[in-house]
Scaffold this motif. Sequence first.
Motif, short mmCIF file in Angstrom:
data_model
loop_
_atom_site.label_atom_id
_atom_site.label_comp_id
_atom_site.label_asym_id
_atom_site.label_seq_id
_atom_site.Cartn_x
_atom_site.Cartn_y
_atom_site.Cartn_z
N ARG A 34 0.98 -1.05 0.17
CA ARG A 34 -0.17 -0.22 0.04
C ARG A 34 1.17 1.27 -0.11
N TYR A 35 1.15 2.28 -0.97
CA TYR A 35 1.07 3.31 -1.00
C TYR A 35 0.44 5.27 -0.94
N GLY A 36 -0.91 4.72 -0.50
CA GLY A 36 -1.58 5.66 0.35
C GLY A 36 -2.64 5.17 0.77
N PRO A 37 -3.34 6.48 1.08
CA PRO A 37 -4.05 5.74 2.40
C PRO A 37 -5.66 5.78 1.49
N SER A 38 -5.75 5.82 0.01
CA SER A 38 -7.17 5.24 -0.27
C SER A 38 -7.11 3.67 -0.73
N ASP A 39 -8.30 3.00 -0.67
CA ASP A 39 -8.33 1.61 -0.49
C ASP A 39 -7.42 0.91 -2.17
N LYS A 40 -7.08 2.00 -3.22
CA LYS A 40 -7.06 1.66 -4.62
C LYS A 40 -5.40 1.77 -4.66
N GLN A 41 -4.98 2.33 -3.59
CA GLN A 41 -3.32 2.57 -3.71
C GLN A 41 -2.55 1.37 -3.15
N VAL A 42 -2.73 0.46 -4.36
CA VAL A 42 -1.43 -0.63 -4.01
C VAL A 42 -0.80 -0.71 -5.32
N PRO A 91 15.67 -11.86 -9.44
CA PRO A 91 16.24 -12.64 -9.02
C PRO A 91 17.57 -11.57 -8.22
N HIS A 92 17.58 -11.99 -6.81
CA HIS A 92 18.49 -11.38 -6.00
C HIS A 92 19.31 -10.10 -6.91
N ALA A 93 18.29 -9.29 -6.58
CA ALA A 93 18.31 -7.81 -7.33
C ALA A 93 19.34 -6.67 -6.34
N SER A 94 20.26 -6.09 -6.49
CA SER A 94 21.11 -5.27 -6.28
C SER A 94 20.85 -4.55 -6.97
N ASN A 95 20.69 -2.38 -6.12
CA ASN A 95 20.92 -1.40 -6.59
C ASN A 95 20.38 -2.02 -8.52
N VAL A 96 19.42 -2.08 -8.87
CA VAL A 96 18.63 -2.23 -10.16
C VAL A 96 17.96 -1.06 -10.62
N PRO A 97 18.65 -0.74 -11.78
CA PRO A 97 17.05 0.84 -11.74
C PRO A 97 15.56 0.19 -12.06
N VAL A 98 14.92 0.69 -11.70
CA VAL A 98 13.33 0.96 -11.67
C VAL A 98 12.74 1.43 -12.54
N LEU A 99 11.70 0.54 -12.63
CA LEU A 99 10.32 1.55 -13.92
C LEU A 99 9.25 1.58 -13.09
N VAL A 100 8.49 2.87 -12.82
CA VAL A 100 6.99 3.02 -12.79
C VAL A 100 5.89 2.69 -13.74
N TYR A 101 5.37 2.07 -14.23
CA TYR A 101 4.37 2.39 -15.44
C TYR A 101 2.84 2.21 -14.75
N LEU A 102 2.44 3.62 -15.32
CA LEU A 102 0.80 3.89 -14.97
C LEU A 102 0.38 3.42 -16.22
N HIS A 103 -0.69 2.92 -15.77
CA HIS A 103 -1.62 2.61 -16.81
C HIS A 103 -2.73 3.77 -17.56
N GLY A 104 -3.44 3.06 -18.73
CA GLY A 104 -3.82 3.92 -19.26
C GLY A 104 -5.44 3.35 -18.84
N GLY A 105 -7.03 3.89 -19.84
CA GLY A 105 -8.26 3.36 -19.88
C GLY A 105 -8.76 4.93 -19.69
N ALA A 132 2.95 7.20 -5.87
CA ALA A 132 3.61 6.15 -5.98
C ALA A 132 4.69 6.22 -6.40
N VAL A 133 5.40 7.30 -6.84
CA VAL A 133 6.66 7.28 -7.89
C VAL A 133 7.64 7.64 -6.10
N ASP A 134 6.84 8.82 -5.16
CA ASP A 134 7.11 9.14 -4.37
C ASP A 134 8.28 7.25 -3.58
N TRP A 135 6.62 6.84 -2.87
CA TRP A 135 6.93 5.53 -1.87
C TRP A 135 7.60 4.73 -3.54
#
Length: 280
Positions: free
Chosen positions: A53-61, A68-82, A129-132
Motif C-alpha cells: 500500500r502506498y497511500g490512504p485510498s483503498d485503491k492505492q496498492v 532474482p537477487h536484485a541489488s541496486n537495479v534501475p526501477v520502472l514505474v508504469y502507469l496504466h491507461g483507460g 506512487a513514485v515517491d513511495w
Amino acid sequence: MPNDDRVFLDYTQEQLDQAYDQLVWAPHRDAIQAEIRKDCEAVRQKMPPRSERYGPSDKQVLDVFAPPHASNVPVLVYLHGGAWLRGSRLDTIYPAPAVTGRGAALVVPEFNNVSEVSLPTMVEQCREAVDWTVRNARSFGGDPERVYLAGHSSGAHLASCVLLGDPPLRGALVISGMYELHAPMLSARSKYVKMTPAELDAASAMRHLGRIRCPVAVAWSVGDSPEFRRQAQVFAAALEGMGKLASRTEVFSPNHFEEPRQLANPDSTLSRVLYSLMKI
C-alpha cells in the motif's frame, strides 16, 4: 473556406469527439483487453509480485516485480491507461518478464479513476506512487537514484503531470498520451472529466515545459487516432526545443490498444526505446 461548424482546428464537434475516442479507431478494444488480462494473469501466476500500500485510498496498492537477487537495479514505474475511467494494474503487468529479464525492477501502481476522484487527485496518487518507489527502492533491490516513469494513453498524460512536480526521476517514456487538455475538454470526454480552468492548466504539461527536469521519450502508434498522433508529435517537438527530448518514435502497431503490448517483447521497437532510456 473554413468550416463554420468547426470547434477546434478543422474539426466539427462530431469529428473531435471521434478523434478523442480510441474505440472508434479500434472497435474490437474489449477483445484485445481481454487477451491482455489473460496474459497478465499468466505473468502474475508465474512471478507473483510483492504488493504494497502506498497511500490512504483503498485503491492505492502497487505491485513490485524485481529480478532474482536484485541489488541496486534501475526501477520502472508504469502507469496504466483507460481514458481516466478504466484500467487496472492487473492489466498492466505484461512488461514484467521482459523488464526484469533486462535486470531492472517494475512497479505497477493502482489508482482511483475519475468516476471516484478528481483528475488532480489521480495525478497526486501517481506522484505518491513514485515517491513511495524512491523511498522504498532499496527494500526490493532497486536503486533510488535510477527510477524511471512510463505510461500509456491516459497513463502517459498522468506521467507527464507527475513530471511537473520535479520528482527525483532519471527519465520518462510517454506512450500515446495527451499533453494539452484544451482540445480533449472540448470533446465528449468533458462529460465525465470535470475540471476548473486552473485545474485544466495545471494538468496540461505542454503549458509547463520548464518544470520538466528529466529527459522524456515520446512514442505514438501509427494506429492511434489523429489527435493522439498530433498531441505526441507536438509534445515531442516542444520538448526538443527545451532540450528535454530523449527520443521520438512512431510505433508500427495496428491500433492504440495493441501498442503497449510491445513492452512484453524485449526485441520490439517500444522496448528498445525504453531500454535505451533506462540504459539497460
